[in-house]
Design a protein around this motif. Structure first.
Motif, PDB file in Angstrom:
ATOM      1  N   UNK A 292      31.676  -9.568 -14.908  1.00  0.00           N
ATOM      2  CA  UNK A 292      30.385 -10.134 -14.496  1.00  0.00           C
ATOM      3  C   UNK A 292      30.483 -11.640 -14.261  1.00  0.00           C
ATOM      4  N   UNK A 293      30.022 -12.117 -13.113  1.00  0.00           N
ATOM      5  CA  UNK A 293      29.913 -13.566 -12.904  1.00  0.00           C
ATOM      6  C   UNK A 293      28.652 -14.087 -13.597  1.00  0.00           C
ATOM      7  N   UNK A 294      28.735 -14.272 -14.891  1.00  0.00           N
ATOM      8  CA  UNK A 294      27.543 -14.609 -15.684  1.00  0.00           C
ATOM      9  C   UNK A 294      26.808 -15.829 -15.135  1.00  0.00           C
ATOM     10  N   UNK A 295      27.561 -16.816 -14.672  1.00  0.00           N
ATOM     11  CA  UNK A 295      26.937 -18.045 -14.177  1.00  0.00           C
ATOM     12  C   UNK A 295      25.966 -17.770 -13.032  1.00  0.00           C
ATOM     13  N   UNK A 296      26.217 -16.715 -12.267  1.00  0.00           N
ATOM     14  CA  UNK A 296      25.363 -16.397 -11.123  1.00  0.00           C
ATOM     15  C   UNK A 296      23.996 -15.875 -11.543  1.00  0.00           C
ATOM     16  N   UNK A 297      23.872 -15.405 -12.801  1.00  0.00           N
ATOM     17  CA  UNK A 297      22.645 -14.751 -13.232  1.00  0.00           C
ATOM     18  C   UNK A 297      21.822 -15.564 -14.232  1.00  0.00           C
ATOM     19  N   UNK A 298      22.384 -16.608 -14.804  1.00  0.00           N
ATOM     20  CA  UNK A 298      21.713 -17.281 -15.917  1.00  0.00           C
ATOM     21  C   UNK A 298      20.341 -17.808 -15.526  1.00  0.00           C
ATOM     22  N   UNK A 299      20.249 -18.507 -14.398  1.00  0.00           N
ATOM     23  CA  UNK A 299      18.948 -19.067 -14.011  1.00  0.00           C
ATOM     24  C   UNK A 299      17.903 -17.978 -13.760  1.00  0.00           C
ATOM     25  N   UNK A 300      18.334 -16.825 -13.264  1.00  0.00           N
ATOM     26  CA  UNK A 300      17.395 -15.731 -13.011  1.00  0.00           C
ATOM     27  C   UNK A 300      16.847 -15.162 -14.310  1.00  0.00           C
ATOM     28  N   UNK A 301      17.700 -15.016 -15.308  1.00  0.00           N
ATOM     29  CA  UNK A 301      17.303 -14.369 -16.562  1.00  0.00           C
ATOM     30  C   UNK A 301      16.661 -15.333 -17.551  1.00  0.00           C
ATOM     31  N   UNK A 302      16.969 -16.614 -17.420  1.00  0.00           N
ATOM     32  CA  UNK A 302      16.537 -17.608 -18.397  1.00  0.00           C
ATOM     33  C   UNK A 302      15.024 -17.660 -18.615  1.00  0.00           C
ATOM     34  N   UNK A 303      14.170 -17.678 -17.570  1.00  0.00           N
ATOM     35  CA  UNK A 303      12.731 -17.817 -17.816  1.00  0.00           C
ATOM     36  C   UNK A 303      12.158 -16.728 -18.711  1.00  0.00           C
ATOM     37  N   UNK A 304      12.605 -15.488 -18.546  1.00  0.00           N
ATOM     38  CA  UNK A 304      12.061 -14.396 -19.342  1.00  0.00           C
ATOM     39  C   UNK A 304      12.568 -14.416 -20.781  1.00  0.00           C
ATOM     40  N   UNK A 305      13.700 -15.055 -20.996  1.00  0.00           N
ATOM     41  CA  UNK A 305      14.167 -15.270 -22.368  1.00  0.00           C
ATOM     42  C   UNK A 305      13.365 -16.390 -23.014  1.00  0.00           C
ATOM     43  N   UNK A 306      13.121 -17.448 -22.262  1.00  0.00           N
ATOM     44  CA  UNK A 306      12.373 -18.589 -22.801  1.00  0.00           C
ATOM     45  C   UNK A 306      10.941 -18.219 -23.159  1.00  0.00           C
TER      46      UNK A 306
END
Length: 344
Positions: A292-306
């Motif tokens: 998985x290219x984790x860096x490609x997904x972090x910004x997408x997933x971050x708001x729902x974690x925050x």
């Protein structure tokens, strides 16, 4: 400083190592707030040949920036950041295509003179492209869930995305480890109509239900295949998320996928061949997935974690200090812990 090294199968040690220093103008120094043990760390823990010289280990961490090189912008001392499980410049052609795991100027933690993540501090190469700033403090209650953005949650998400999970999709997730549970969470987030989780550890499958699994199949081998087929009217599911990496799990995946369906594998494969012969050809099956290219997904997933919509940090069921890391490996290997969080 103190850091974790692996000397051989079952031989994990926490030792003094040189303090990291800036070597390149693109480096940053990060004091580690949280790290963790990955399921993929268990493969060398089970099989690595013994050596006199240990190797650094660990590829998931978040921490606080202590210093940056002269070419690093957008980061400063005191920033809380998360690091994906490979470092990358995030500007080369592969990175721009969302494949930071193939970065032309990137690499792996704990290799080629780069620090491992299971330690007190890390020198981060290509810091500007690698690190993602987090709008939280050092003592945030969200740190465990934010920690999952380093690897395990984006990995589960990558599995669901590459499989084509979407609204009205029927999904089978194979494996009730932390990646499998994150794949359940990702499939639910992407709108899957039904998620069948194949796992036999009740504490884990209970969490899987909380994450969105609609059915649990505890049976294995042919019994498990028959059960999935029964639940789906004999057809199997449109997508299968294979989150283990063994020959048995990939064979199960091919047995429970619906004709015309897609199997995504993100369990680190412990096999060299997959069953993609004439019969699979006639069923019009697709095999995809990969690291998985984790860096490609972090910004997408971050708001729902925050905002607390997603709580992937629930996969951590044990927190230890750095000196207890050898015990943490033992606990995960013995299945007495799902995923171990390290607080140096």
């Amino acid at each position: 400083m103190r850091a974790t090294l692996i000397y051989g199968a079952g031989d994990i040690r926490v030792e003094d190592v040189p303090d990291p220093v800036l070597r390149e103008p693109t480096d940053a120094l990060v004091r580690v707030l949280r790290s963790c043990i990955c399921g993929s760390d268990l493969w060398p823990y089970k099989s690595r040949p013994a050596t006199e010289q240990g190797d650094r280990i660990g590829h998931e961490f978040l921490g606080v920036v202590e210093d940056v090189g002269t070419d690093v912008s957008g980061l400063r001392r005191g920033d809380v950041v998360v690091a994906p499980f490979v470092w990358a410049d995030n500007t080369c052609d592969f990175c721009r295509e969302g494949l930071q795991t193939s970065c032309r100027h990137g690499g792996l933690w704990g290799a080629d003179g780069v620090d491992g993540g299971q330690g007190e501090a890390v020198r981060v190469p290509q810091a500007q492209g690698t690190l993602v700033k987090l709008p939280v403090g050092e003592d945030s209650a969200l740190l465990p869930s934010l920690m999952t953005l380093s690897d395990v949650f984006p990995t589960g998400h990558h599995c669901a995305v590459t499989a084509g999970v979407g609204p009205r999709t029927l999904v089978t997730v194979i494996g009730d480890g932390a990646v499998g549970l994150c794949a359940v969470l990702a499939a639910k987030r992407l709108g899957a109509e039904r998620v069948i989780l194949m796992g036999r550890h009740k504490g884990r499958t209970d969490l899987g239900r909380d994450f969105g699994a609609t059915d649990i199949v505890a049976e294995r081998d042919q019994e498990g295949v028959d059960r999935v087929r029964e639940l789906t009217g004999g057809d199997g599911t449109h997508t299968v998320l294979e989150c283990v990496g063994t020959r048995q799990s990939i064979e199960t995946a091919f047995a429970v996928v619906r004709d015309g369906g897609t199997i995504s594998r993100i369990g680190a494969p412990q096999y060299d061949e997959v069953p993609m012969g004439f019969s699979e050809f006639m069923r019009n099956l697709t095999l995809t997935g990969g690291v998985a290219p984790a860096r490609a997904y972090i910004e997408e997933l971050l708001p729902e974690v925050l905002d607390g919509t997603l709580e992937p940090g629930r996969v951590f069921d044990r927190t230890i200090g750095l000196e207890q890391v050898p015990d943490g490996y033992s606990a995960m290997n013995d299945r007495t812990a799902l995923k171990v969080l390290i607080q140096p």
